[in-house]
Design a protein around this motif. Sequence first.
Motif, PDB file in Angstrom:
ATOM      1  N   THR A   1       0.813  -1.213   0.000  1.00  0.00           N
ATOM      2  CA  THR A   1       0.000   0.000   0.000  1.00  0.00           C
ATOM      3  C   THR A   1       0.843   1.258   0.000  1.00  0.00           C
TER       4      THR A   1
ATOM      5  N   ARG B   1     -11.876  -0.644   1.405  1.00  0.00           N
ATOM      6  CA  ARG B   1     -12.341  -1.661   0.459  1.00  0.00           C
ATOM      7  C   ARG B   1     -12.441  -3.022   1.133  1.00  0.00           C
TER       8      ARG B   1
ATOM      9  N   ARG C   1      -7.143   1.053   5.389  1.00  0.00           N
ATOM     10  CA  ARG C   1      -6.593   2.258   4.779  1.00  0.00           C
ATOM     11  C   ARG C   1      -7.560   2.837   3.750  1.00  0.00           C
ATOM     12  N   THR C   2      -8.131   1.990   2.893  1.00  0.00           N
ATOM     13  CA  THR C   2      -9.020   2.457   1.828  1.00  0.00           C
ATOM     14  C   THR C   2     -10.495   2.172   2.101  1.00  0.00           C
TER      15      THR C   2
END
Length: 151
Positions: free
Chosen positions: A89, A116, A113-114
């Motif tokens: 990442t 997803r 972090r995202t």
Amino acid sequence: MAKHDQKGRRKGGPPFVMMRYDVIDSAAWKSLTPAARSIYLQIARRFNGENNGYLAASVRDLALECNVAPNTVTASINQLISVALIDRTQEGSFTTKVRLAAEYRLACIKCNRTGREASNDFRRWRPAGPATLRAEKDSDCVQPSRAGSAA
């Protein structure tokens, strides 16, 4: 006597690394070298339930933890990425003032972090076909000379 919460579950306990059956039974996991499996476990060990995508791991630290050479760590990380068990990442950097370890996420867990969902791309990974493997093997081999053949 162990302490329990309202639902009867034990509180606390030592930390552990959970290995899911779908990961262990996948073709991607079975294709890994022992060093790559060890590296995966050390990266997974950094996961605390809320930091997937921020799993910082330097090559030097992983080499010391797994008792392997730094070049082996780099090759193992590349193998883990190629079979889609982890994703990088953030790239690591090494300058005179700032040293940043690369950060990774485990593909079987939601990325913090995202945001997803887990990609689980390792489930779709398949090894190269036998024809490809045979062609690679033949290209690296020295052809034996045949006895009695005219040169």
